[in-house]
Write a protein that holds these residues in place. Structure first.
Motif, mmCIF file in Angstrom:
data_model
loop_
_atom_site.group_PDB
_atom_site.id
_atom_site.type_symbol
_atom_site.label_atom_id
_atom_site.label_comp_id
_atom_site.label_asym_id
_atom_site.label_seq_id
_atom_site.Cartn_x
_atom_site.Cartn_y
_atom_site.Cartn_z
ATOM 1 N N THR A 216 31.089 51.950 36.861
ATOM 2 C CA THR A 216 31.049 52.795 35.863
ATOM 3 C C THR A 216 30.711 54.131 36.023
ATOM 4 O O THR A 216 31.233 55.031 35.498
ATOM 5 N N THR B 200 28.094 34.767 33.531
ATOM 6 C CA THR B 200 27.261 35.646 34.177
ATOM 7 C C THR B 200 25.986 34.905 33.951
ATOM 8 O O THR B 200 24.753 34.913 34.979
ATOM 9 N N TRP C 177 28.750 46.842 40.059
ATOM 10 C CA TRP C 177 29.661 47.015 38.824
ATOM 11 C C TRP C 177 29.117 48.437 38.125
ATOM 12 O O TRP C 177 29.800 49.321 37.553
ATOM 13 N N THR D 177 38.630 42.275 32.759
ATOM 14 C CA THR D 177 37.453 41.326 32.209
ATOM 15 C C THR D 177 36.738 41.116 33.279
ATOM 16 O O THR D 177 35.574 41.140 32.898
ATOM 17 N N TRP E 199 34.188 43.824 33.151
ATOM 18 C CA TRP E 199 33.375 44.075 31.758
ATOM 19 C C TRP E 199 34.525 45.030 31.065
ATOM 20 O O TRP E 199 33.794 45.995 30.406
ATOM 21 N N THR E 200 35.516 44.862 31.058
ATOM 22 C CA THR E 200 36.582 46.139 30.282
ATOM 23 C C THR E 200 37.165 45.353 29.603
ATOM 24 O O THR E 200 37.850 44.596 29.994
ATOM 25 N N ILE F 287 35.339 38.903 27.245
ATOM 26 C CA ILE F 287 34.043 39.487 27.531
ATOM 27 C C ILE F 287 33.114 38.532 27.240
ATOM 28 O O ILE F 287 31.977 38.380 27.998
ATOM 29 N N PRO G 151 30.302 52.241 28.673
ATOM 30 C CA PRO G 151 29.783 51.243 27.568
ATOM 31 C C PRO G 151 29.679 52.044 26.256
ATOM 32 O O PRO G 151 29.954 51.281 25.184
ATOM 33 N N MET H 127 32.924 36.307 30.204
ATOM 34 C CA MET H 127 31.901 36.991 31.239
ATOM 35 C C MET H 127 30.584 36.948 31.042
ATOM 36 O O MET H 127 29.988 36.567 31.969
ATOM 37 N N ILE H 128 30.149 36.818 29.737
ATOM 38 C CA ILE H 128 28.713 36.792 29.330
ATOM 39 C C ILE H 128 28.182 35.295 29.872
ATOM 40 O O ILE H 128 27.207 35.284 30.172
ATOM 41 N N TRP I 47 39.615 48.001 39.786
ATOM 42 C CA TRP I 47 39.676 48.531 38.479
ATOM 43 C C TRP I 47 40.853 49.281 38.159
ATOM 44 O O TRP I 47 41.736 49.350 37.201
#
Length: 419
Positions: free
Chosen positions: A282, A258, A278, A136, A139-140, A251, A209, A254-255, A109
């Motif tokens: 965060t 996943t 992940w 990505t 999740w950014t 994003i 988030p 990625m959904i 990251w």
């Protein structure tokens, strides 16, 4: 007895006894001239080599983790260790995996963050392609966050314009102005340590988030539903809207990926191999940035006294996890001050450049050797609010006490003793 002790501590506190702070006088050009020119050179091959090391380490950890469950659920291992012993050993191994894979993912990251600043390569295309992919995958929303993060750097420590970690003021919390009348601060900060710990854990796991989705810790004057995903958000200009949509597309991809991974391998497997690391990203990201920008010794400026170099100096370098922080996290916490002065400087020059910076700005350079988890707890309890008045302000704690105050010419008032 405890009340008497607290009263005695309050009586012993006086604003007049605090060390005074005077902001730095230098121009940014003078500071830059003190740093050798070769330390600003960006080397794409060197950056790719570091990224390659990160990816190889992540793959090796992932491969090693494939053996954890089969090894400790094998009949011979259960018989040797006992069912309970095998289960304990299995989760110890998973914990080790999560610790190191979380650090490795955070390092990846950080490489994406370097790309966002164009510090990875002199090629903007290389930076944007790599940064988009890396962020990505973690999740950014790359371009959206890059835009707001650039604004943070351009206005760091400005009470009116900074984008994140903007301190709450006395009036924000409904605390009456300091006066001769004693203030019962326990009415505002009388939380139990358990509750404080729960709120700290919530910050560590959900703050990033929440910032992306709801502008938590951002500027309070922004509209209520400000976020990093709406192309018409106040965070973005009209010509940046397509970049926001591209970030959103990543994003959404990625959904989908996943969901497919959960269907193919099972949700628990995805959580163990990817989800928990992940979550560690965060945690580490929030812990690092919170401790960079939140400390009772760091000033915040109102518009009259703010300038870029003063804001850049209002952060702190920390010895973050020792060698692990330096190696896995690419010095992001150890040498953050120089990064705020010169965001395009690549991370691998941070250590050497900091020596020159520290020699030039002297006492205006902030460094802490305090263990970072202790610093996190201390600062979370100490840094509660700043005053509504004053061109330069410092955090006050749960008793209304500060550790530093501005020199007289930078105060619009002279606060009386806090109760």
């Amino acid at each position: 007895m405890l009340t008497d002790l607290n009263v005695a501590r309050d009586i012993s506190y006086s604003e007049d006894d605090l060390p005074e702070f005077t902001p730095m006088p230098w121009k940014l050009q003078e500071i830059r001239a003190a740093i050798p020119a070769h330390l600003f050179v960006r080397d794409t091959r060197r950056g790719l080599a570091w990224l390659g090391v990160d990816l190889v380490m992540a793959a090796c950890c992932w491969q090693a983790a494939l053996f954890i469950d089969p090894t400790f659920t094998r009949d011979t291992m259960v018989e040797r260790l006992s069912p309970l012993g095998a289960e304990v050993a299995r989760w110890i191994c998973w914990s080790i995996y999560w610790w190191f894979q979380g650090l490795i993912f955070t390092g990846i990251w950080v490489i994406g963050h370097e790309c966002g600043h164009s510090a990875f390569s002199p090629s903007q295309r290389v930076c944007n392609v790599l940064g988009y992919v890396l962020h990505t995958l973690l999740w950014t929303p790359y371009f959206s966050w890059k835009i707001s993060h650039h604004r943070h750097h351009c206005a760091h420590a400005s009470m009116e314009r900074d984008e994140v970690y903007v301190p709450k003021t006395r009036s924000d919390l409904g605390i009456p102005p300091s006066s001769a009348e004693p203030i019962d601060y326990d009415e505002y900060f009388g939380d139990t340590p358990i509750y404080t710990l729960l709120m700290l854990v919530r910050q560590q796991l959900l703050a990033f988030p929440a910032y992306l989705l709801c502008n938590v810790s951002g500027q309070k004057h922004y509209p209520k539903w400000t976020n990093h995903f709406h192309p018409n958000s106040v965070l973005f200009s009209k010509h940046q809207r397509n970049a926001v949509l591209i970030s959103n597309a990543g994003i959404l991809a990625m959904i989908v990926l996943t969901r497919q991974a959960c269907s193919l391998w099972g949700a628990m497997t995805v959580i163990k191999f990817y989800g928990v690391p992940w979550l560690c990203v965060t945690h580490w990201f929030i812990m690092i940035t919170y401790l960079h920008h939140t400390d009772p010794a760091l000033p915040h400026y109102r518009q009259r006294e703010w300038n870029f170099q003063r804001g850049a100096a209002a952060t702190v370098d920390r010895n973050f996890l020792g060698w692990m922080g330096r190696f896995f996290l690419h010095d992001v916490a150890h040498y953050h001050v120089i990064h705020h002065f010169f965001p395009k400087m690549p991370f691998y020059h941070g250590a050497e450049a900091t020596k020159y910076l520290r020699a030039f700005i002297g006492e205006h350079y902030h460094h802490s050797e305090k263990p970072v988890f202790k610093a996190l707890w201390d600062n979370y309890n100490t840094c509660q609010f700043v005053e509504d008045t004053g061109n330069i302000v410092f955090y006050r704690d749960r008793k209304g006490h500060a550790e530093v105050r501005p020199a007289a010419k930078y105060r619009t008032d002279d606060p009386s003793l806090q109760s």
